[in-house]
Design an enzyme around this catalytic site. Structure first.
Site, PDB file in Angstrom:
ATOM      1  CG  HIS A 171     -61.797  30.797 -62.975  1.00  0.00           C
ATOM      2  ND1 HIS A 171     -60.648  31.074 -62.704  1.00  0.00           N
ATOM      3  CD2 HIS A 171     -61.652  29.702 -63.890  1.00  0.00           C
ATOM      4  CE1 HIS A 171     -59.574  30.394 -63.446  1.00  0.00           C
ATOM      5  NE2 HIS A 171     -60.303  29.677 -64.003  1.00  0.00           N
TER       6      HIS A 171
ATOM      7  CD  GLU B 102     -62.110  28.608 -66.970  1.00  0.00           C
ATOM      8  OE1 GLU B 102     -61.740  27.654 -66.384  1.00  0.00           O
ATOM      9  OE2 GLU B 102     -61.466  29.540 -67.207  1.00  0.00           O
TER      10      GLU B 102
ATOM     11  CG  HIS C 148     -60.858  24.787 -64.052  1.00  0.00           C
ATOM     12  ND1 HIS C 148     -60.499  26.201 -63.807  1.00  0.00           N
ATOM     13  CD2 HIS C 148     -60.553  24.235 -62.696  1.00  0.00           C
ATOM     14  CE1 HIS C 148     -60.229  26.460 -62.799  1.00  0.00           C
ATOM     15  NE2 HIS C 148     -60.285  25.179 -61.935  1.00  0.00           N
TER      16      HIS C 148
ATOM     17  CD  GLU D  40     -58.694  23.488 -67.902  1.00  0.00           C
ATOM     18  OE1 GLU D  40     -59.387  24.060 -68.185  1.00  0.00           O
ATOM     19  OE2 GLU D  40     -57.814  23.959 -66.913  1.00  0.00           O
TER      20      GLU D  40
END
Length: 327
Positions: A117, A154, A209, A291
């Site tokens: 992101h 995030e 992430h 993650e």
């Protein structure tokens, strides 16, 4: 003063009775005066505040063929090798602290880090919501990512861990490239992220992430590409190598952070295989996602918001990459 050459001899004046003694005295005084003038000139020039006398003296004393290098005070930073920046014998200077490491176990290896992101994505909904081809189907260019209940995003997390990871990998000698570094308004889209790793001919790509699952769901998991062959996507050549990379990263992450592996994905293995992620489907080089935890769980969030823990996370990921690349 005029020059009197050998072919012209002017008439000699009458000799004065005191000329002989005066000549001897003057002859004795001139050398002393000359030496005194030279000493005064050297000392006097050093007082003018520009350091030119000292620099001239240093230049005069330098060995033939060498150069006088500016010291630390000239550029405001220390140089390795004792302050002068010269290693002796006319050898080349050591790299400055800002120069990427030129040697180490990962010398010659290219690692692409993909910070998940972009901090500016939320300001560009129409851009990140447009659809791109991921091989198997069409999906949104990107998303804003998630955040903790306290508002730690995030995108902030992924950039921080990525910066820490880059520092470690450069110390190991790797060439490190980012897909984005908060240096663009939004994006890149998932297809462009994959393309960046492909064009770099990366030896490994890791997308950083953090998850946004329900409270109570805890732990990390590494996402591996499944076997996809559709349209522009063909992951078959990288499935095995990506799994090897992912397993090494999961192991390093577990050892360094203490875990735990996800209790809601991967059946406790810390590994998950997916075929619906464009960043994996379109990759032609070994690539995985990690993650690092669940931002919506209070226990995981307390770790994800800790700088000390994020350093451990970066260390664990780097250990997996180094292990994979060294074979």
């Amino acid at each position: 003063m005029s020059y009197v050459g050998p072919d012209f001899e002017p008439p000699r004046p009458p000799r004065h009775p005191l000329r002989g003694p005066l000549t001897v005295a003057v002859a004795a005084l001139v050398p002393g005066a000359l030496v005194g003038w030279l000493v005064w000139q050297a000392v006097g020039d050093s007082d003018d505040g520009d350091g030119s006398a000292a620099q001239t003296s240093a230049s005069a004393s330098a060995p033939a063929g060498s150069s006088v290098l500016p010291g630390p005070s000239d550029d405001g930073k220390e140089r390795s090798g004792g302050g002068t920046g010269q290693s002796g014998g006319g050898e080349e200077l050591s790299p400055s602290p800002s120069t990427p490491a030129a040697s180490g176990p990962l010398k010659g290896k290219v690692v692409v880090i993909d910070p998940g992101h972009n901090p500016g994505n939320f300001r560009h909904p129409s851009d990140i919501n447009r659809k791109v081809n991921i091989g198997t189907n069409w999906k949104e260019c990107d998303t804003t990512g998630t955040s903790t209940n306290g508002g730690y995003t995030e995108a902030e997390f992924t950039l921080d861990v990525s910066h820490r990871l880059r520092t470690i990998l450069k110390e190991e000698g790797a060439t490190v490239k980012f897909t984005q570094d908060g240096d663009r308004a939004w994006g890149p889209c998932v297809d462009e992220r994959a393309e960046i790793g492909n064009k770099a001919e990366a030896d490994a790509v890791v997308s950083i992430h953090a998850d946004g699952s329900a409270a109570g769901n805890r732990g990390f998991h590494v996402i591996l590409p499944g076997s996809v062959h559709s349209g522009a996507a063909d992951t078959r050549p990288i499935v095995a190598s990506s799994r090897a990379l992912g397993e090494r990263i999961a192991g390093g992450f577990l050892r360094t952070t203490g875990g735990p592996p996800s209790n809601y994905i991967g059946d406790g293995t810390g590994l998950d295989v997916r075929k619906d992620l464009g960043g994996l489907n379109l990759s032609t080089v070994p690539k995985v996602f990690i993650e690092c935890g669940n931002m919506r769980d209070s226990k995981d969030a307390s770790q994800l918001t800790s700088g000390a823990w994020r350093q451990k996370a970066a260390q664990g990921i780097s250990e997996g990459i180094v292990s994979f690349l060294r074979g």
